[in-house]
Design an enzyme around this catalytic site. Structure first.
Site, PDB file in Angstrom:
ATOM      1  N   GLU A 128       2.679  -5.046  13.525  1.00  0.00           N
ATOM      2  CA  GLU A 128       1.591  -5.221  14.479  1.00  0.00           C
ATOM      3  C   GLU A 128       1.068  -6.655  14.478  1.00  0.00           C
ATOM      4  O   GLU A 128       0.692  -7.180  15.503  1.00  0.00           O
ATOM      5  CB  GLU A 128       0.462  -4.237  14.146  1.00  0.00           C
ATOM      6  CG  GLU A 128      -0.551  -4.051  15.255  1.00  0.00           C
ATOM      7  CD  GLU A 128      -1.717  -3.168  14.849  1.00  0.00           C
ATOM      8  OE1 GLU A 128      -1.705  -2.624  13.736  1.00  0.00           O
ATOM      9  OE2 GLU A 128      -2.645  -3.056  15.653  1.00  0.00           O
ATOM     10  N   ARG A 160       0.828  -1.215   0.000  1.00  0.00           N
ATOM     11  CA  ARG A 160       0.000   0.000   0.000  1.00  0.00           C
ATOM     12  C   ARG A 160       0.858   1.259   0.000  1.00  0.00           C
ATOM     13  O   ARG A 160       0.405   2.312  -0.448  1.00  0.00           O
ATOM     14  CB  ARG A 160      -0.988  -0.012   1.178  1.00  0.00           C
ATOM     15  CG  ARG A 160      -2.135  -0.995   0.979  1.00  0.00           C
ATOM     16  CD  ARG A 160      -3.108  -0.972   2.133  1.00  0.00           C
ATOM     17  NE  ARG A 160      -2.494  -1.343   3.399  1.00  0.00           N
ATOM     18  CZ  ARG A 160      -2.280  -2.601   3.809  1.00  0.00           C
ATOM     19  NH1 ARG A 160      -2.664  -3.613   3.067  1.00  0.00           N
ATOM     20  NH2 ARG A 160      -1.695  -2.841   4.960  1.00  0.00           N
TER      21      ARG A 160
HETATM   22  P1  AMP Z   1       4.189  -1.447  11.668  1.00  0.00           P
HETATM   23  O1  AMP Z   1       5.472  -2.024  11.189  1.00  0.00           O
HETATM   24  O2  AMP Z   1       3.648  -2.127  12.879  1.00  0.00           O
HETATM   25  O3  AMP Z   1       4.269   0.062  11.819  1.00  0.00           O
HETATM   26  O4  AMP Z   1       3.101  -1.769  10.559  1.00  0.00           O
HETATM   27  C1  AMP Z   1       2.978  -0.977   9.457  1.00  0.00           C
HETATM   28  C2  AMP Z   1       2.593  -1.789   8.236  1.00  0.00           C
HETATM   29  O5  AMP Z   1       1.559  -2.719   8.487  1.00  0.00           O
HETATM   30  C3  AMP Z   1       2.073  -0.846   7.177  1.00  0.00           C
HETATM   31  O6  AMP Z   1       2.587  -1.285   5.927  1.00  0.00           O
HETATM   32  C4  AMP Z   1       0.575  -0.996   7.240  1.00  0.00           C
HETATM   33  O7  AMP Z   1       0.016  -0.996   5.963  1.00  0.00           O
HETATM   34  C5  AMP Z   1       0.324  -2.318   7.932  1.00  0.00           C
HETATM   35  N1  AMP Z   1      -0.618  -2.202   9.069  1.00  0.00           N
HETATM   36  C6  AMP Z   1      -0.326  -2.419  10.371  1.00  0.00           C
HETATM   37  N2  AMP Z   1      -1.397  -2.265  11.159  1.00  0.00           N
HETATM   38  C7  AMP Z   1      -2.401  -1.905  10.349  1.00  0.00           C
HETATM   39  C8  AMP Z   1      -3.776  -1.572  10.566  1.00  0.00           C
HETATM   40  N3  AMP Z   1      -4.322  -1.575  11.797  1.00  0.00           N
HETATM   41  N4  AMP Z   1      -4.532  -1.230   9.496  1.00  0.00           N
HETATM   42  C9  AMP Z   1      -3.980  -1.221   8.255  1.00  0.00           C
HETATM   43  N5  AMP Z   1      -2.701  -1.526   7.980  1.00  0.00           N
HETATM   44  C10 AMP Z   1      -1.908  -1.872   9.006  1.00  0.00           C
END
Ligand code: AMP
Length: 177
Positions: free
Chosen positions: A102, A65
């Site tokens: 996450e 995305r």
């Molecule tokens: P992080 O590494 O935990 O900051 O996760 C970021 C990545 O995971 C990004 O590429 C987001 O598109 C995806 N992502 C994580 N949590 C969500 C969420 N609650 N909704 C949509 N995309 C998420």
């Protein structure tokens, strides 16, 4: 469009999907932004407004995305674009970096000649725990780039993802939840 109305419009085009892709995760679906040309344009314009003062010479965005916002943003800023991908997708010699997110963990890759000597702006749709963005920054630095900043459409403030990023590097999010 005025900034406040642009942000209201973008916010109204984010769809919350509970328990996707795992129970307990509230997924922020950005496809309604993409489906609405006024909202998509507004998001790109606001990203460009926050990105310009950081003076990037290249945009780096994260599969998949991140590409949707990062590639048109690079074209709008008049700078190049370099993709960060999941393992095994890139055709040329690549460097890899491990990360946590996450809802899982994984590996990111970038072509080893993609960002050398550049001031990169790291772009993704959403900042959650910051693991993905931090790994991307490490990868860019290892490959000889300076990180000019990070931009996100959405930041999940309660996950404190910006604490995982270098405190001296600007982090700009259009909307924080
Ligand atoms: P992080 O590494 O935990 O900051 O996760 C970021 C990545 O995971 C990004 O590429 C987001 O598109 C995806 N992502 C994580 N949590 C969500 C969420 N609650 N909704 C949509 N995309 C998420």
């Amino acid at each position: 469009m005025e900034e406040a109305s642009a942000l209201r419009l973008i916010s109204s085009r984010i769809r919350d999907i509970p328990d996707f892709p795992k129970p307990g995760i509230l997924f922020k679906d950005i496809t309604p932004i993409l489906a609405d040309p006024t909202a998509f344009r507004a998001a790109l314009d606001l990203l460009a407004t926050v990105a310009e003062p950081l003076r990037p010479t290249q945009v780096v965005a994260i599969e998949s995305r991140g590409f949707i916002f990062g590639a048109p943003l690079a074209a709008q800023l008049g700078v190049g674009f370099a993709p960060v991908r999941k393992p095994g997708k890139l055709p040329y010699r690549s460097a890899r970096e491990e990360y946590t997110l996450e809802y899982g963990s994984g590996v990111l890759e970038m072509h080893e000649d993609a960002v050398s000597g550049q001031r990169v702006l790291i772009v993704d749709d959403l900042l959650a725990t910051g693991g993905t963005a931090a790994a991307t920054a490490r990868l860019c630095q290892r490959l000889g780039a300076q990180v000019a900043g990070f931009t996100f459409v959405i930041e999940l403030g309660f996950l404190a993802g910006r604490d995982a990023l270098d405190p001296n590097t600007p982090v700009r999010s259009l909307l924080t939840f």
